[in-house]
Design a protein around this motif. Structure first.
Motif, PDB file in Angstrom:
ATOM      1  N   LEU A   1       0.728  -1.402   0.001  1.00  0.00           N
ATOM      2  CA  LEU A   1       0.080   0.162   0.088  1.00  0.00           C
ATOM      3  C   LEU A   1       0.474   1.334   0.210  1.00  0.00           C
ATOM      4  O   LEU A   1       0.831   2.223  -0.396  1.00  0.00           O
ATOM      5  CB  LEU A   1      -0.446   0.006   1.051  1.00  0.00           C
ATOM      6  CG  LEU A   1      -1.634  -0.618   1.096  1.00  0.00           C
ATOM      7  CD1 LEU A   1      -3.349   0.002   2.290  1.00  0.00           C
ATOM      8  CD2 LEU A   1      -2.623  -0.002   0.034  1.00  0.00           C
ATOM      9  N   THR A   2       1.727   1.358   0.700  1.00  0.00           N
ATOM     10  CA  THR A   2       2.702   2.540   0.967  1.00  0.00           C
ATOM     11  C   THR A   2       3.586   2.996  -0.508  1.00  0.00           C
ATOM     12  O   THR A   2       3.795   3.803  -0.894  1.00  0.00           O
ATOM     13  CB  THR A   2       3.854   2.294   1.960  1.00  0.00           C
ATOM     14  OG1 THR A   2       4.434   1.139   1.815  1.00  0.00           O
ATOM     15  CG2 THR A   2       3.075   2.636   2.956  1.00  0.00           C
ATOM     16  N   LEU A   3       3.790   1.427  -1.231  1.00  0.00           N
ATOM     17  CA  LEU A   3       4.570   1.902  -2.755  1.00  0.00           C
ATOM     18  C   LEU A   3       3.222   2.468  -3.238  1.00  0.00           C
ATOM     19  O   LEU A   3       3.981   3.505  -4.033  1.00  0.00           O
ATOM     20  CB  LEU A   3       5.307   0.699  -2.920  1.00  0.00           C
ATOM     21  CG  LEU A   3       6.326  -0.244  -1.722  1.00  0.00           C
ATOM     22  CD1 LEU A   3       6.516  -1.670  -2.116  1.00  0.00           C
ATOM     23  CD2 LEU A   3       7.501   0.902  -1.950  1.00  0.00           C
ATOM     24  N   ALA A   4       2.606   2.124  -3.526  1.00  0.00           N
ATOM     25  CA  ALA A   4       1.238   2.248  -4.558  1.00  0.00           C
ATOM     26  C   ALA A   4       1.299   3.199  -4.508  1.00  0.00           C
ATOM     27  O   ALA A   4       0.750   4.945  -5.351  1.00  0.00           O
ATOM     28  CB  ALA A   4       0.109   1.454  -4.216  1.00  0.00           C
ATOM     29  N   LEU A   5       1.146   4.070  -3.188  1.00  0.00           N
ATOM     30  CA  LEU A   5       1.114   5.787  -2.670  1.00  0.00           C
ATOM     31  C   LEU A   5       1.909   6.477  -2.911  1.00  0.00           C
ATOM     32  O   LEU A   5       1.720   7.506  -3.253  1.00  0.00           O
ATOM     33  CB  LEU A   5       0.448   5.513  -1.013  1.00  0.00           C
ATOM     34  CG  LEU A   5       0.055   6.959  -0.355  1.00  0.00           C
ATOM     35  CD1 LEU A   5      -0.689   7.400  -1.140  1.00  0.00           C
ATOM     36  CD2 LEU A   5      -0.501   7.360   0.754  1.00  0.00           C
ATOM     37  N   ALA A   6       3.595   6.141  -2.675  1.00  0.00           N
ATOM     38  CA  ALA A   6       4.145   6.487  -2.962  1.00  0.00           C
ATOM     39  C   ALA A   6       3.973   6.927  -4.969  1.00  0.00           C
ATOM     40  O   ALA A   6       4.971   8.384  -5.457  1.00  0.00           O
ATOM     41  CB  ALA A   6       6.094   6.114  -2.798  1.00  0.00           C
ATOM     42  N   VAL A   7       4.263   5.961  -5.209  1.00  0.00           N
ATOM     43  CA  VAL A   7       3.572   6.136  -7.242  1.00  0.00           C
ATOM     44  C   VAL A   7       3.029   6.971  -7.503  1.00  0.00           C
ATOM     45  O   VAL A   7       2.412   7.657  -7.926  1.00  0.00           O
ATOM     46  CB  VAL A   7       2.885   4.787  -7.667  1.00  0.00           C
ATOM     47  CG1 VAL A   7       2.800   4.722  -9.082  1.00  0.00           C
ATOM     48  CG2 VAL A   7       4.856   3.806  -7.882  1.00  0.00           C
ATOM     49  N   THR A   8       1.468   7.124  -6.269  1.00  0.00           N
ATOM     50  CA  THR A   8       0.147   8.038  -6.778  1.00  0.00           C
ATOM     51  C   THR A   8       0.784   9.232  -6.975  1.00  0.00           C
ATOM     52  O   THR A   8       0.178  10.656  -7.201  1.00  0.00           O
ATOM     53  CB  THR A   8      -0.948   7.660  -6.071  1.00  0.00           C
ATOM     54  OG1 THR A   8      -0.965   6.122  -6.411  1.00  0.00           O
ATOM     55  CG2 THR A   8      -1.796   8.750  -6.113  1.00  0.00           C
ATOM     56  N   VAL A   9       1.584   9.589  -5.588  1.00  0.00           N
ATOM     57  CA  VAL A   9       2.208  11.075  -5.588  1.00  0.00           C
ATOM     58  C   VAL A   9       3.170  11.601  -6.409  1.00  0.00           C
ATOM     59  O   VAL A   9       3.172  12.704  -6.910  1.00  0.00           O
ATOM     60  CB  VAL A   9       2.491  11.122  -4.040  1.00  0.00           C
ATOM     61  CG1 VAL A   9       4.059  12.214  -3.583  1.00  0.00           C
ATOM     62  CG2 VAL A   9       2.569  11.055  -2.629  1.00  0.00           C
ATOM     63  N   ALA A  10       4.170  10.311  -6.932  1.00  0.00           N
ATOM     64  CA  ALA A  10       4.355  10.970  -7.975  1.00  0.00           C
ATOM     65  C   ALA A  10       3.800  11.532  -9.015  1.00  0.00           C
ATOM     66  O   ALA A  10       4.395  12.264  -9.859  1.00  0.00           O
ATOM     67  CB  ALA A  10       5.674   9.847  -7.605  1.00  0.00           C
ATOM     68  N   VAL A  11       3.071  11.127  -9.551  1.00  0.00           N
ATOM     69  CA  VAL A  11       2.378  10.933 -11.001  1.00  0.00           C
ATOM     70  C   VAL A  11       1.452  12.453 -10.325  1.00  0.00           C
ATOM     71  O   VAL A  11       0.631  12.587 -11.358  1.00  0.00           O
ATOM     72  CB  VAL A  11       0.621   9.626 -11.608  1.00  0.00           C
ATOM     73  CG1 VAL A  11       2.239   8.575 -11.200  1.00  0.00           C
ATOM     74  CG2 VAL A  11       0.406   8.799 -10.923  1.00  0.00           C
ATOM     75  N   ALA A  12       0.654  12.030  -9.289  1.00  0.00           N
ATOM     76  CA  ALA A  12      -0.364  13.078  -9.061  1.00  0.00           C
ATOM     77  C   ALA A  12       0.464  15.067  -9.115  1.00  0.00           C
ATOM     78  O   ALA A  12      -0.379  16.056  -8.680  1.00  0.00           O
ATOM     79  CB  ALA A  12      -1.101  13.321  -8.020  1.00  0.00           C
TER      80      ALA A  12
END
Length: 262
Positions: free
Chosen positions: A172-183
């Motif tokens: 979950l935290t890795l997915a959140l990191a990717v989301t932050v980068a794209v958003a």
């Protein structure tokens, strides 16, 4: 078609909504809102490093966001108090990032775009990065949906079922990191957490199953993006904050509807 900046902006926002809907549902269920803030604030340090070393900003934000995600997941697995730890990490990373940016020539003039988003300036390459990241997040959540849901409901039950709760938290935290980068290009570092939390919170009172909540959160996020772009176009307001404003209005109406239904 992609020569029209409004179409690019709309597609970029829809890509972010696709990722933040299901992921934001887990953030709400697990009460990880503060973690979203910490990761997004840390992304400013990634922006500063990318500008300093003349690297793609998306790469810099992704690297720092992943580092923050792994750090927090590791500390959580060791029993650290997350509220204090996240408070220290979030504000320290933001401060380091703002200080670092001050040493980069001409970077301070562009800082507001990274803090509050600049969706109208999304390029074709940005669009590919956003949709690629969003597709990765959605694929990751779909792949681990059952395990993530079980670990969210009850970590002891997950462990008894042969799952590793710490591993699911890390995913979950890795997915959140990717989301932050794209958003970060769309709504900015200071508003990413709002894009994660508000659509999911609005969907929670209307949905009747976890799957429905995740899908509805994505739809609400998409509606907020399109409504916010219309608001920005007609009222000349900042696009990123306008998107969050529309999302907040949708949440208000959803909350009132839920109260009346009860």
């Amino acid at each position: 078609m992609l020569d029209d900046f409004l179409i690019r902006a709309g597609l970029a926002g829809l890509g972010v909504a696709l990722a933040t809907g299901p992921l934001g549902s887990f953030v709400v269920w697990r009460r990880m809102a503060y973690f979203g803030d910490a990761t997004s604030h840390a992304a400013i340090l990634g922006v500063a490093l990318a500008l300093a070393f003349d690297l793609p900003v998306g790469l810099g934000t992704l690297a720092i966001a992943l580092l923050m995600a792994v750090t927090v997941a590791t500390l959580a697995a060791r029993g650290w108090a997350m509220d204090t730890t996240l408070g220290v990490l979030a504000h320290s990373a933001l401060a380091f990032g703002l200080v670092a940016v001050s040493f980069v020539p001409d970077a301070r003039t562009d800082l507001s775009a990274w803090l509050f988003g600049d969706i109208l300036a999304v390029s074709k390459s940005d669009l590919g990065f956003i949709w690629g990241g969003a597709a990765l997040v959605v694929a990751l959540i779909l792949w681990r949906w059952s395990a993530l849901l079980t670990a969210t409901l009850n970590e002891d039950l997950a462990a008894a079922s042969g799952l590793n709760p710490d591993r699911e938290r890390l995913i979950l935290t890795l997915a959140l990191a990717v989301t932050v980068a794209v958003a970060i290009k769309v709504v900015g570092a200071l508003l990413i957490a709002a894009m994660l939390i508000i659509p999911a919170a609005a969907a929670r009172g209307l949905a009747r199953s976890p799957e429905a909540m995740a899908a509805l959160a994505a739809l609400i996020g998409a509606a907020a993006v399109l409504g916010g772009l219309q608001m920005s176009l007609h009222l000349d307001t900042p696009a990123g904050p306008s998107i969050i404003t529309v999302a907040a209005l949708i949440f208000t109406f959803a909350a009132l509807f839920d109260l009346r239904r009860r």
